[in-house]
Design an enzyme around this catalytic site. Structure first.
Site, PDB file in Angstrom:
ATOM      1  N   ASP A  82       0.851  -1.193   0.000  1.00 49.93           N
ATOM      2  CA  ASP A  82       0.000   0.000   0.000  1.00 49.93           C
ATOM      3  C   ASP A  82       0.893   1.253   0.000  1.00 49.93           C
ATOM      4  O   ASP A  82       1.789   1.378   0.843  1.00 49.93           O
ATOM      5  CB  ASP A  82      -0.864  -0.042   1.281  1.00 49.93           C
ATOM      6  CG  ASP A  82      -1.968   0.993   1.285  1.00 49.93           C
ATOM      7  OD1 ASP A  82      -2.388   1.431   0.187  1.00 49.93           O
ATOM      8  OD2 ASP A  82      -2.424   1.372   2.388  1.00 49.93           O
ATOM      9  N   ALA A 212     -11.502   4.829   2.103  1.00 58.15           N
ATOM     10  CA  ALA A 212     -12.893   4.384   1.923  1.00 58.15           C
ATOM     11  C   ALA A 212     -13.560   3.916   3.211  1.00 58.15           C
ATOM     12  O   ALA A 212     -14.654   3.359   3.175  1.00 58.15           O
ATOM     13  CB  ALA A 212     -12.944   3.275   0.871  1.00 58.15           C
ATOM     14  N   SER A 213     -12.935   4.151   4.355  1.00 61.17           N
ATOM     15  CA  SER A 213     -13.592   3.747   5.598  1.00 61.17           C
ATOM     16  C   SER A 213     -14.885   4.528   5.790  1.00 61.17           C
ATOM     17  O   SER A 213     -14.990   5.694   5.391  1.00 61.17           O
ATOM     18  CB  SER A 213     -12.664   3.977   6.794  1.00 61.17           C
ATOM     19  OG  SER A 213     -11.781   2.889   6.924  1.00 61.17           O
ATOM     20  N   THR A 254      -9.460  -0.087   3.064  1.00 63.93           N
ATOM     21  CA  THR A 254     -10.086   0.047   4.378  1.00 63.93           C
ATOM     22  C   THR A 254      -9.074  -0.234   5.482  1.00 63.93           C
ATOM     23  O   THR A 254      -8.571  -1.347   5.589  1.00 63.93           O
ATOM     24  CB  THR A 254     -11.239  -0.971   4.503  1.00 63.93           C
ATOM     25  OG1 THR A 254     -12.061  -0.891   3.341  1.00 63.93           O
ATOM     26  CG2 THR A 254     -12.067  -0.711   5.740  1.00 63.93           C
ATOM     27  N   ASP A 255      -8.811   0.757   6.274  1.00 63.37           N
ATOM     28  CA  ASP A 255      -7.895   0.604   7.398  1.00 63.37           C
ATOM     29  C   ASP A 255      -8.521   1.194   8.668  1.00 63.37           C
ATOM     30  O   ASP A 255      -8.688   0.516   9.691  1.00 63.37           O
ATOM     31  CB  ASP A 255      -6.567   1.322   7.068  1.00 63.37           C
ATOM     32  CG  ASP A 255      -5.488   1.028   8.082  1.00 63.37           C
ATOM     33  OD1 ASP A 255      -5.771   0.340   9.065  1.00 63.37           O
ATOM     34  OD2 ASP A 255      -4.349   1.485   7.899  1.00 63.37           O
ATOM     35  N   THR A 256      -8.930   2.459   8.576  1.00 60.90           N
ATOM     36  CA  THR A 256      -9.432   3.189   9.752  1.00 60.90           C
ATOM     37  C   THR A 256     -10.579   2.450  10.456  1.00 60.90           C
ATOM     38  O   THR A 256     -10.582   2.346  11.686  1.00 60.90           O
ATOM     39  CB  THR A 256      -9.860   4.603   9.315  1.00 60.90           C
ATOM     40  OG1 THR A 256      -8.683   5.267   8.821  1.00 60.90           O
ATOM     41  CG2 THR A 256     -10.443   5.398  10.453  1.00 60.90           C
TER      42      THR A 256
HETATM   43  P1  13P Z   1      -9.066   4.696   5.406  1.00 61.50           P
HETATM   44  O1  13P Z   1      -8.193   5.582   6.246  1.00 61.50           O
HETATM   45  O2  13P Z   1     -10.316   5.392   4.988  1.00 61.50           O
HETATM   46  O3  13P Z   1      -9.325   3.384   6.030  1.00 61.50           O
HETATM   47  O4  13P Z   1      -8.259   4.411   4.034  1.00 61.50           O
HETATM   48  C1  13P Z   1      -7.210   3.485   3.997  1.00 61.50           C
HETATM   49  C2  13P Z   1      -6.430   3.554   2.724  1.00 61.50           C
HETATM   50  O5  13P Z   1      -6.754   4.232   1.779  1.00 61.50           O
HETATM   51  C3  13P Z   1      -5.213   2.723   2.658  1.00 61.50           C
HETATM   52  O6  13P Z   1      -4.516   2.920   1.464  1.00 61.50           O
HETATM   53  O1  G3H Z   2      -3.175   4.737   3.624  1.00 61.14           O
HETATM   54  C1  G3H Z   2      -2.635   4.546   4.691  1.00 61.14           C
HETATM   55  C2  G3H Z   2      -2.966   3.370   5.512  1.00 61.14           C
HETATM   56  O2  G3H Z   2      -4.076   3.630   6.340  1.00 61.14           O
HETATM   57  C3  G3H Z   2      -1.760   2.887   6.273  1.00 61.14           C
HETATM   58  O3  G3H Z   2      -1.371   3.796   7.220  1.00 61.14           O
HETATM   59  O4  G3H Z   2       1.089   4.316   7.126  1.00 61.14           O
HETATM   60  O5  G3H Z   2      -0.203   4.366   9.297  1.00 61.14           O
HETATM   61  O6  G3H Z   2       0.353   2.198   8.195  1.00 61.14           O
HETATM   62  P1  G3H Z   2       0.058   3.659   7.995  1.00 61.14           P
HETATM   63 ZN    ZN Z   3      -4.570   4.930   0.746  1.00 60.71          ZN
END
Ligand code: 13P
Ligand code: G3H
Ligand code: ZN
Length: 307
Positions: A82, A212-213, A254-256
């Site tokens: 990513d 996209a969260s 989706t991460d957040t």
């Molecule tokens: P969110 O912060 O909306 O989850 O997005 C994550 C993301 O785009 C990781 O590349």
């Molecule tokens: O787009 C970013 C992701 O949410 C990853 O974030 O660099 O804190 O691991 P991070």
């Molecule tokens: Zn991203």
């Protein structure tokens, strides 16, 4: 089974559904993503940022994914880098066993972004690895934004057409108004769907939605109940995600949402029993809640039942 990103996203592109690309930073997050995929019979993309790779070690990141891919051989899974920041970072990931990489040179001028992406595509395609690139800047669109400001930040569909043709990139992330994290929009949520539809028409490849969260109510409430503070937070509503998929988005980053869900439960347990120090008593409910959030998302994106 570990497959390339292309194998998963070409199918989603043809059949017009979305696949969650879920970030992980440890075994708990990663195993939960697989468990939800197993429950929902959904393909998955699991992705690690450079920060996550530094935290875990690249051998551990790849090793855990390989073990879980063997444990769940019926689940098609791609391991994606990513926001790779350089050619070198992408090559390292490919050598370590990633099956998909993102080269994010979107902050550079168009031609530099194109050149860097081309270099990555050349080496990645030799290894059967798919490549994602980004055009435009990730930022929430505000109500009073002018057309000029919008044009300066969001993807230009004509440029997207040229970029895809020249670079031969597999997926493109067009900036259409989302941003990372929990505070995506100052006013009402807004995305430029018309721009998205035009990009899809001119490129006809799988498209990616970063940031996209959704921060669903249940997740926000759980975080607040646990004593957390999310004042002013706003995610991308589920209806917007579905509209974006109709407009051509196939990979939904989706991460957040996962972080908030997980940490709500960790904090709840910590508050409820101040004497508790068995890690499993925190992580087991955190995994349960996160699995529920991921499973719901798979239904919403349309990837449930696609394996
Ligand atoms: P969110 O912060 O909306 O989850 O997005 C994550 C993301 O785009 C990781 O590349
Ligand atoms: O787009 C970013 C992701 O949410 C990853 O974030 O660099 O804190 O691991 P991070
Ligand atoms: Zn991203």
């Amino acid at each position: 089974m570990l497959v390339s990103g292309n194998e998963i996203l070409q199918k989603a592109h043809k059949e017009n559904y979305g696949v969650g690309a879920f970030n992980f930073v440890n075994y708990e997050m990663l195993s939960t993503i697989f468990e939800a995929a197993d429950e929902k019979k959904s393909p998955i993309i699991v992705q690690a940022s450079e920060g996550a790779i530094k935290y875990l070690g690249i051998d551990m990141a790849v090793g855990m994914v390989k073990i879980l891919a063997n444990r769940y051989p019926h689940i098609p899974v791609a391991l994606h880098l990513d926001h790779g920041t350089s050619y070198e970072s992408c090559v390292k990931a490919i050598r370590a066993g990633f099956t998909s990489v993102m080269i994010d040179a979107s902050h550079h001028p168009f031609l530099e972004n194109l050149q860097e992406t081309k270099r990555v595509v050349e080496v990645a395609h030799c290894a059967g690895v798919s490549v994602e690139a980004e055009l435009g800047r990730l930022m929430g669109i505000e109500d009073n934004i002018s057309v000029d400001e919008k044009d300066a930040c969001l993807v230009n569909p004509k440029e997207a057409e040229e970029f895809v043709k020249e670079s031969k990139v597999d997926f493109l992330a067009p900036a259409i108004g989302t941003s990372h994290g929990a505070f995506k929009f100052k006013g009402e949520p807004k995305l430029d769907f018309e721009r998205l539809i035009e990009v899809k028409r001119l490129t006809n490849i799988p498209l990616v939605l970063h940031g996209a969260s959704a921060i669903p109510n249940e997740v926000r409430e759980a975080f607040l109940q646990s004593g957390g503070d999310l004042k002013g937070s706003k995610g991308v509503p589920f209806e917007f995600l579905q509209e974006a998929i109709k407009g051509g988005i196939n990979k939904i980053n989706t991460d957040t949402d996962l972080r908030i869900a997980f940490m709500s439960e960790v904090r709840r347990v910590a508050n409820e029993d101040k004497t508790q120090f068995d890690l499993r008593k925190f992580f087991a409910p955190a995994k349960d809640f996160m699995r529920k959030v991921i499973a719901e998302r798979m239904e919403i994106l349309g990837s449930a039942g696609k394996i």
